[in-house]
Design an enzyme around this catalytic site. Structure first.
Site: not given
Ligand code: PMP
Length: 289
Positions: A52, A151, A184
């Protein structure tokens, strides 16, 4: 001996771990990152996080100077140097030092930083009772402007939403997209359960495709539960039988109420708790390397 921070192949004591004020990561939020967990000496979903990170970097035309294997080893070496078996790892790649102009290609070399820390979870009681969330007014970035699937180090969209939650006394904020559908949370993905089926917003809703989200979808399917990636409206949240959030730091956390409205009975649901148990079994069963 305090914590050691990795910067471009060297380990520095925390106080000496510094980057230039001309780093475009600082000047413009120009860079990408990952939040990763290590359980009992094994990095959970290491390759998925590294992939990622490379995808995020490619999306902003940022070259990572290490191969994926070299980067993985750098993470493992940093964990070893810090003598950590259970930790939260912050892996950051900044654009590097440049001039005051926006031009990223003037920057000398991307900087790789790895910080390892002990994990700060939500309080235990929230996993038993569920947390309070609100729907925030801050709209999630439009995916055609700045895709939430990248990200990036530019988290202002999420921070503005987080300020709303803190001021409202809520633990998390649910963000809608420009079309008014659920996207989200500020740092987690969202799921609901309705009539024994699981629903979560699709990638097209404008979300970060969470690694935990993917694991939870697989665990649910393994359990014979149907998972549907579908657009969710606010009303779907209020009518849900269960609601929970997923993220690397939070793992799986039940939502008890949204905007002061109880989700079903206002206590964690059966499917949520089942998945939470399965997730804990999966992560805690990791053998050491
Ligand atoms: N959405 C956002 C905006 C985030 O910052 C995160 C944390 N990284 C997640 C969802 C969850 O992603 P992950 O399960 O990969 O930590």
């Amino acid at each position: 001996m305090g914590p050691k921070v990795y910067i471009n192949g060297n380990l520095y004591p925390k106080e000496e771990a510094k980057v230039s004020v001309f780093d475009h990561g600082l000047l413009y939020g120009d860079g990408v990152f990952e939040g990763i967990r290590c359980y009992n000496g094994t990095v959970f979903k290491h390759s998925e996080h590294i992939d990622r990170l490379y995808d995020s970097a490619a999306a902003i035309s940022l070259e990572i100077k290490l191969t994926r294997d070299e980067l993985k080893n750098a993470v493992l070496d940093t964990l070893k140097a810090n003598n950590l078996r259970d930790s939260y790892i912050r892996l950051i790649v900044t654009r590097g030092e440049g001039k005051l102009g926006l031009d990223p290609f003037n920057c000398e070399e991307s900087q790789i930083i790895i910080i390892t820390d002990t994990i700060q979870l939500y309080p235990k009681e929230l996993y038993e009772k569920g947390l309070d969330a609100i729907i925030v007014r801050t709209i999630r970035n439009h995916s055609k402007a700045l895709s939430p699937s990248i990200k990036s180090m530019n988290y202002l969209n999420n921070i503005l939403a987080k300020i709303e939650c803190i001021n409202a006394g809520a633990a998390e904020g649910i963000m809608l997209n420009t079309e008014g559908y659920v996207a989200e949370c500020t740092g987690d993905n969202i799921f609901i359960v309705k009539n024994n089926e699981i629903f979560t917003p699709p990638a097209s809703a404008g979300i970060l495709i969470g690694i935990t989200r993917d694991v939870v979808i697989d665990l649910a399917k393994e359990d014979g539960i149907t998972v549907r990636e579908e657009q969710l409206a606010q009303g779907d949240l209020f009518n849900a039988d269960e609601c929970f959030l997923t993220g690397t730091a939070a793992e799986i956390i039940p939502v008890a109420n949204i905007d002061g409205r109880k989700i079903a009975t206002g206590t964690p649901g059966k499917i949520t708790l089942r998945l939470l148990n399965k997730y804990q079994e999966l992560t805690r069963s990791h053998s050491s390397v």
